[in-house]
Each structure stands twice: as structure tokens, then as C-alpha cells.
Write a protein that holds these residues in place. Sequence first.
Motif, PDB file in Angstrom:
ATOM      1  N   UNK A  53      10.286  -1.174   0.517  1.00  0.00           N
ATOM      2  CA  UNK A  53      10.968   0.112   0.445  1.00  0.00           C
ATOM      3  C   UNK A  53      10.354   1.001  -0.630  1.00  0.00           C
ATOM      4  N   UNK A  54       9.993   0.406  -1.758  1.00  0.00           N
ATOM      5  CA  UNK A  54       9.367   1.203  -2.818  1.00  0.00           C
ATOM      6  C   UNK A  54       8.052   1.798  -2.331  1.00  0.00           C
ATOM      7  N   UNK A  55       7.273   0.980  -1.619  1.00  0.00           N
ATOM      8  CA  UNK A  55       5.975   1.483  -1.137  1.00  0.00           C
ATOM      9  C   UNK A  55       6.191   2.683  -0.235  1.00  0.00           C
ATOM     10  N   UNK A  56       7.077   2.522   0.752  1.00  0.00           N
ATOM     11  CA  UNK A  56       7.329   3.640   1.655  1.00  0.00           C
ATOM     12  C   UNK A  56       7.850   4.839   0.876  1.00  0.00           C
ATOM     13  N   UNK A  58       7.644   5.754  -2.350  1.00  0.00           N
ATOM     14  CA  UNK A  58       6.796   6.472  -3.295  1.00  0.00           C
ATOM     15  C   UNK A  58       5.603   7.134  -2.622  1.00  0.00           C
ATOM     16  N   UNK A  59       5.060   6.492  -1.600  1.00  0.00           N
ATOM     17  CA  UNK A  59       3.939   7.133  -0.919  1.00  0.00           C
ATOM     18  C   UNK A  59       4.434   8.375  -0.189  1.00  0.00           C
TER      19      UNK A  59
END
Lengths: 332, 302, 543
Positions: A53-56, A58-59
Motif C-alpha cells: 500500500x505504501x508503494x502504491x 507514494x508513487x
Amino acid sequence: MANITADKEKTAAAGFNRPLRLTVTEDLRGFIAVKVGHSLLFLTTFVSVVAVFLIFFFVIKEAIPFLFKGGLSEFWARMSEFSTSLNWYPHNEEHPEFGALTIFVASLYVTVCSLLIAVPVGLLAAIFLSDIAPFGLRQVCKPVIEILAAIPSVAYGVFAVMVVAPWMQNKLGFSTGTNVLNASLILSLMALPTIISVAEDALSAIGREIREASYGLGATRAETMIKVVLPAAHSGIIAAVILGMMRAIGETMVVWMASGQSAQIPSPWWDLSQSVRTMTGTIAQEMGEVAKDTDPYYVLFAIGVVLLIFTFILNMISEFFMSRFKKTVRGH
Amino acid sequence: MFEVSEITEKTKSESLTMESIPISKQSEATAGKIKLDGPASASQPETPITPERAIIQSRDFSFFYGSKMGVEKINMDIEIGSVTAIIGPSGCGKSTFLRSINRMNDLIPQTRAEGVLSVGGQDIYDKSTNLVNLRQQVGMVFQRPNPFAKSIYDNITYGPKLQGIRSKAKLDEIVERCLKAGAIWDEVKDDLQKSALALSGGQQQRLCIARTLATMPKVILMDEPCSALDPLATARIEDLIAELKGTYTIVIVTHNMQQAARVSDRTAFFCLGKLVEYGMTDKLFTNPREQATEDYITGRFG
Amino acid sequence: MRIQIRQTWNHLFTVFSSMSVVLMVAALLLFLVPMLGKGMSAVFFRGTVEFRKMQHDLYGLGSESTLQKEIAATQAARDDIYAIFDRFSRGIDTDLLAGEAKRLYRDHGDELRYQNVPKDEYTALRKQAKGIRNHLMDAFESVDKAEIFEHLDAVEAFKSDASLKGTSVEKLIAMAADYRNIAETVDFSKRADYAEELDAVEEELFRLFGPRPGVERALAMESYGATRWDVVQKHLHQLVWQESWVLSEDGQQMVQKQVRRDDPKEGSFAGTQLAPMFALVEETVSETLRPRRTFYWRYFVQDSTPGHYFGGVGPEILGTLLLTVLAMCFAVPLGVISAAYLVEYAGENWVIKIIRVCINTLAGVPSIVYGLFGLAFFVEYVTAKQKCITSASMTLALLVLPVIIRASEEAIRAVPRTYREAAMGLGAGKFRTFATVTLPAAGPGILTGIILSLSRAAGETAPILFAGAVALGPIPDFAGKWWFQPTRALSYGCHDITVGDKLAMMVPHNQYGMVMTLILLVLCLNIVAIVIRSRMSKKLRGY
């Protein structure tokens, strides 16, 4: 009609010298330990979910200023420029243009080219390893595949630039050594281990019985493989191809170094000796050059989002085929 | 025999591990209220087992794998110090029942038990059961020999160490005693540090029995202990069972009817998850009460 | 008949399948052989005296006295070469001589003023000296031999003048005599060609022997000659051979041909005084450079300077180790615990399904997106906008997390259920069973997974591009907060020396050397993993 309390006193004579019943403190401590331990373990495992979830988040977050900078009215204009225009000039001071279509097309182009090489070779190798090679040879080939998979992509990139590129320029007479063909060749080499190992697993999982049935009916090995085993393993093989595709499209270092870094669509389209610039290559190349919190910076994250969504969808498809394949195998 | 009082504290701490033993405030109360409905009318042996002799009591005990029935409404008492054999065709639930006695089936996800199965007066499917103590005192020998990939010495001392015994002398004593009791001492005494996996199948199985003895169980459950062994090794295990009889209560599941006849005092015949007949071994084999039993022991099915 | 066709098809099928594997193996060899072979030359080579000098000056290695002796010996051998060269180049590059003549003339004036010579005598002497100087300068400028000798004769006419004894003018006259010797052998009509060729020769001599003694160069890379035998040979070849366009046959196209510079017919220095020098350089090269077999293991330890021109890949290896080990510190506990939870505790409910989907997604995220994420999250929010080792290794940890989870899960699942049953049957609790039986049994499998992900982390470049890797920079300062500093890394270094670093491009052996180091590191880790795996299967069989 025996009452258990009565039994208990009598059976105590059986001599269970360690009580079978928990004391209240034991029970409480056990309860707490289980709950605390369980939740700690769960939280640790949950890190993966948080990470995704963090990857999605922040990107996408860094990509949003590019799309929504001028409000909703400009959003559609930006979107259509981003996805349909061929002009990629993000660094132009006066009229920056963010047409990333060239880059998307180049990524697909290189990926498809590499798969055209890797899929036939990989499938044949998988067939060889699962059905043709004697045991000893298989034991030799396994480490070879592992090593092929283990070699870092940057080393392949160096190989492409320092060995393959001069060869292409001198021996094939290409105007530039870093081009689609170079990148595709190396990429196919990198996608091979994935395709081979997944496809071989699929072919082996089909089992001996179905092969024996086919041989028993007088089919040759080729006929057995092509008409019986391959159709039976098709979901697994599709999953293998998609996993190879993911490897190729997400690969950065090789395409960055070997594809030549010029944002253009080859013309004529079959000319493999021209340079292109892929999504991953663009991000890697330009992220070092752009200033933070500017449009060229945000647009790179937008490309990242496209890449992320693309691989996510591919991942889902491959998982769908994988689970379908597992069902087929279990059904046998 | 080692001191029990000395290790009680350690034993308690065992239950602090990640066991699924949630607290139950009514555990005391419930346990007291459980009625053991009827002394399992039809299938009780002719020589009845008095309650004080019954170490294991099963009342309408059923076990489910998900929605699939494992065993259904088993009523059966097992006498202390005896050898009880459970026979029946494959998939009849005999192993399920055996594994229920020390809750080994907990390892399989989505299982469920109904009814009462009491060991030493404690309903073991009650939340208040101390699983660690239960499994230490109701030991189990499995179908395939399953020694740990450790040395023979470490295999035997695994259980005692769990109970908190650390003294080298005491552990040495336990190892020797258990290996002797397991009738394998003479074969391995020269190299106790050898990997247990290097032993033959029969030796491994005797080692597993010795390992079970090291936790000082009262009951030993044997799940087809000889099915993976050759006839010679089987004979040695059977001799061993005969030696252990009396000191330990043994419940053995077997496919082999001759074996059941040879080693057991009582035999229970399971079929399709139900207890069909339970009685003295010689009686059951010579003069079965039920038609199904007769068909099975005469080889008409199964 | 039909059966034969089918048989043929079958054989073809077999052949093609085998070919594909052969192709794969060939590709691997085609890759490994040049990369490792050329890379090895960074470590195994014949080092010259220049190499030892460089090692001594830059890294303080080797004994001072032996090195000085060696340098003195080589210098003696080199002096002969320089003597021939200088002598010839004086005739060609007359600007130098002209300058000297001018200087001597000025000195003469100073001498006279110093001696307090009366004014009119001074004027006369200066006039005379000026005449001599001008004749000399004219001789230097002229390309006509007769004219040159005419001027030289005019100068040498003053030879017998006793009043000039001991003055600078006498030196001017001596220069004339000297120049006469040179002029007799040089074809002055080709002076311009000679001058051009001479520059090339001088450049190659500089590449071979480094700067002349007493000349200090500011850059380290220009302070040493050829440090390695292969470089020596390359420059020696360029020194001795020239490329010239010749007519192969009459009326045909010109073709390029390699010709010796001292070739009597076609060489550019044919018949000159310089011609013997080339043979001399070739003959004495082992004395002038003293090549010696060198196992340069310090390549893996030393820092490089400047850029990657001299020295090794020590900081890169250190950086890679720091990054990967730190990444493992984050990823291994998370990964192994997650795997244990998934196998031992988790049922099959929707939460677990989501976790599994997420792990698969994590495994499928392209590495460059990890790089973006590292920049947007770890650098921005975790390490206070500092691109550093911590942010880079956290990014790497996330990348290898799914690998470790999958490998550990597989290893834990592979432990037979009977093990668990045995332990439980002996009264071990769930946690204790896992810790004392399952984990040790799964240990080698988990270790294999960890080693493989270590090698994966060591090789990945894209995730650390923006999160903490630099191409050149200081070694992390272990006295300070090294984890908040950026670092060099092998993987990024490989990229940089190939496409970014102009200095490294001049020394291909160093380029290949770094790639070889990376490949070797990864290969070794993989071989260790393979060995552990085979040992493990042996151990389970009980030997």
C-alpha cells in the motif's frame, strides 16, 4: 451413569502425576502469551501488505501534481497529451511537452521482441529438461539456469555495451551498437530462466500417467508433447510467459544501457537497429537530472505509476492462470 | 525415575508457549457437570471395565474434518495397563480416534470434536486441558518412524529437556534406561552421537518408542507402528509391546489382524467411522457378535 | 512410409529441444568468458616499475630503497632513448633551439652589464653577438641545407675569436656546431612532417615511461607511464608502427597499412638519427619497464584514484556489503517470521489471502519502481531527506522480502509433518516445536533463500539509484554516522564505469575488473547456496 467427578477421584489412581488440567494462572498466562504472540506474528506478516500500500500510495502521490496541477479542466488535456502525444520534451524551458506514447510503445516493442526470442527457446528448453534430458544432464542444466538467473542485470548491461554493441557496429554494420536488437537479445537471456523454470514445473506437474497413456496409444514423443502434454499444461505455460514478460518489461539496467536512449519510434517499424527509450530507461536516466518537485520530476512518477499498474495487472493475470493450472493438476 | 516435584515449575511454564489454550472461566464448572451418558451399551466388552480401571473414557465422541465425518459417536473405555488393539478397514476412523486421544489432530486445520473424550478424568477437548502435560503423558508412536535429524542422544533427551531436566548425569541415566526399555540399547550404545536417521527402519521405530518412554507417559498410542517395517523388525516391536504391557497402557491401531490377536488384551473393530464391536481379543476373533466383524476378520471385505 | 515421417518429426523435435539448451549454455559461456576473462586481467597481469612506483606513491606500499634502486636502473636505460630522441627533436623542433639562442643572447647582455663594460664597447659586442644570433636563428628557420650551412659557417667563423671565450656567445657558437651535426642527417624538406610525427612519438614515450624525471604533473594519472605489460605492448606498438596509406597496386585504391616508423623504405623516420631509437626501445623494454608477474589482490581492497583510473574496488565492495547486510538485517527477521506465521499459524481466511496477494505483488513490482518508492518514502520521510545507506538498504530489503518469505515458507512446508507430530507428541508446545524442531530442520532451506536474496540484493542497481548510491565519493566514515551517508556500490559502479566515467573508459581492464568482482561475488553466493542445498538433502538421508 457415571459422573466424571467421581471418575476423576478414582482414576487419579491411574497416576497422572502431572495435572491434565490447567491451573487458572497457567490458563491466563497461556491465553495472554497466545494472544500477544499471535498478534505480534500477524503484525510482522502484515508488513508486506503495508509495504504494497505504501508503494502504491507514494508513487501515485508524487505523480498526482503532474496530472492535477491546473485543476480538473487541464487534467484531461494533460492526460491526453501524456498518453497520446509523441513529443517528449520535458526539459524544454518554454514549452515542455510530456507525450509519453513513444516511451510506452518502445517498452512494449522491446518486450515483445525479447519474448519472440525467449518464449520458443524457453519452451523447447523446458520440454527438453522435463521429458528428454537424462537425469544427469538435468542436474547439470539446473545450476546453469540458476546462474543465468542470478547474474545481476547491470552485468548483462555492461556486456551489452562493451561486448555486444561494438560487435554489432563492426560486424553487422549498424549505425549504433545500442539498439532494440541488442536490448532484446539480452532481455531474452534474462527472461529465459523464469520461463524455463515455471514452464518446466508446469510440464512436470502434468504427471506421468497422461504421457504413458499417449505413448501407449502409439504416439511419438513429439506428438505426445505437442498434442497431449502442452495442451494440458497450457495455463501453466501462459503463466510462465507472463512472468517472463514481467521480468522483461520491468527490467531497468539492461534497457537503460543497451537500448540507446533516444525517444523515438523506429521507422520503418521493423528496423531493430534503431535506438529507443523505454519506461524504465526514462525513469532511470532522467531522475538523476531533474529538480525535485518540478513537472519533469512528477511526470517520471506518472510513468512509474503506469509501469506499476501494468505489472500489477500482469501479475494478477499470471496468478489467475497459475491457480487455474493448479486446479487442472489437482483435477487429474 | 526422576523427581517430579522438581520439575513441576518448569512444566507449568511449558503451557506458556503458543498453545491455543484460551482461558475458560467455567472450565472447573463444566468439567464437573459433564455426564458420561451410558456405559456405551452395546459395544461394551463382556468383561466390563470398572470406572476406576478405565483410564480413557469416550462418550458419544465424534470428530469432523471440516464437514467430513471422521468418527461418529464412539463409546469406549480403555483399561489401565492393558493393550487395546483397534482394527478395521482403511478410512474407518481408527487412526482418527487414536490421534484424538492426545489431540494430535489439532495440527490439521478445520477440525472439530463433539462429545466427551476423557483421559484420567479430564475431558481433553475441554478448554481447560493442559495440552503439554496431556501429550507428555499420552505418548504417541507413528506409522512411519520419525526420528528428528539429530543424534540418538538428542532424540531421547528432547522430551526430558522440555520438562526442564538439564543435569547431564540425569539425562544420561534417562537415555540408558529408555534405550534399554526400548530394546535398542545394545545396538546403539557404542555411538549415541550418531544421527538417528542413519539407523534402519526397525531401529528407528524402536528409538521412537524409547523417545516416547523418556517423557514418562502413562498411555502410549501406537498408530500402525509396524506398517513400514519388515517381519523381523515387526516381531521385535511386538516383543517390546509385550514387555511394556502392565507398566503402560497401550492403544495400538493395526491393519494386521494377526498382530492384534498376538499382542492385545482387548480389540475394537471400527467400520465407517463407527465402533462396531469391542471385546476381549480371543472372544472377538473366535466368536464375534456382529456380522460385519466376522466378515472382516474372515477376509470377506476390507 | 507415414511412420517414417512421424519418426523424422520426432527426431527434429528432439534436436530442436536439445539445441535450445545448447543455445542457453552457449549464451552463458559467451557472457561469462569475456567478462570474467577480461576482468581477471585487473588482478593478474605483469606489472611494470611504473606500477610499483604508483603503488608506492599513492598507497605507500613496497620498500622505498628497492624501488629507488629499480627506478635508477630503469632511468639509466631510458636515458639512452631520451638522448637519441632529444638530439633528433632539436633538429626538428627548432623553436626550442631558437628560444635557447635568444636566452643565451640575453645572458650575454647581462654578463656585459655585470662586467661594467664601457658603453661603446658594449654596443659593439652586442652587435657582434646579435649578428651571430641572427645567423643562428636563420639557420634554425631555414629548410635549405646550403643556406643553413652558409649561416652556420658565418657563425663558426667566430670560433677562433679569443675575446669570446667563456661568454654566452661561445655557447651560441657551440650550438651551431651541434646543429651542423644534426643538419647533416636530417632531411629538412620533411621538417613539418617530422614535427607532427615526433609529437606522436613523444606522446607514446610519455605513455610508456611517464613524465621525464624532474617534471611534476598535477594529475596522478599523468604522473606514471605504462603500469601494465598489456598497456606497454599497446603503446610500444603505437610507438613503433605507423598507419600509412599506400597504393597496393598501381591504379588501385589506397589501402591502410601498418608500417614501422623506422622502415628503410616507407617509414617516416627512415634513415634519420631517430631510426635506431625504435629498435632500442623494443630491445630494452624489459630493462626500462621491468615487467614482473603481479597478483594484484589489493584490487579488491584498495580505493581508486583518480576516478577509477588507478587502484581497485575496495570501497565499492565495502559499500555493497554494508548495503546488503543491512538490508538483510531488515528483511530476514520480517521474512522468516512472516513465513512461519503463514505456514504454522495462519488459516485460510480472506486476510491471509490478501497477504498472499500482496506478497506476490511485491515480488512483481519492477525494481525501478522500488527506486522511485525509496526516493519518495524512505529518503523523504525515514532518513530526513538524506540519500544514504539506510534508505538504500531499506529499499533493497523490501525488494528481497518476498523472495525470503517464499523461500522460507517453502523450506518450512518441506519439513515433514511427522517431525512436528513427534515433537508435539513429546509434549512440546507449538512455539517450542517450531523453535526446536521445525526451524532447525528448515534452517538450511531458509539459509539458502537468504543467501540467494543476498546475491539478488548485491546485484540490484535500479532500487539504489536514487536512494543512496553514488558513483564516486568518500568511504563511509565509521567514526561518524555511517548509516546516514551515501556509499559507492559495485552494481552502480559497474553502470557508471561503463557509460558515465570518462577516466575509466581509458582503462578497460578496470571496467571489466569491477564487473568481474560483482559477478564473482554473486556466483560465489549462489554456489554456496547450491552446496548447502545438496548437503541438506544428504543430511536428511542420514549421513
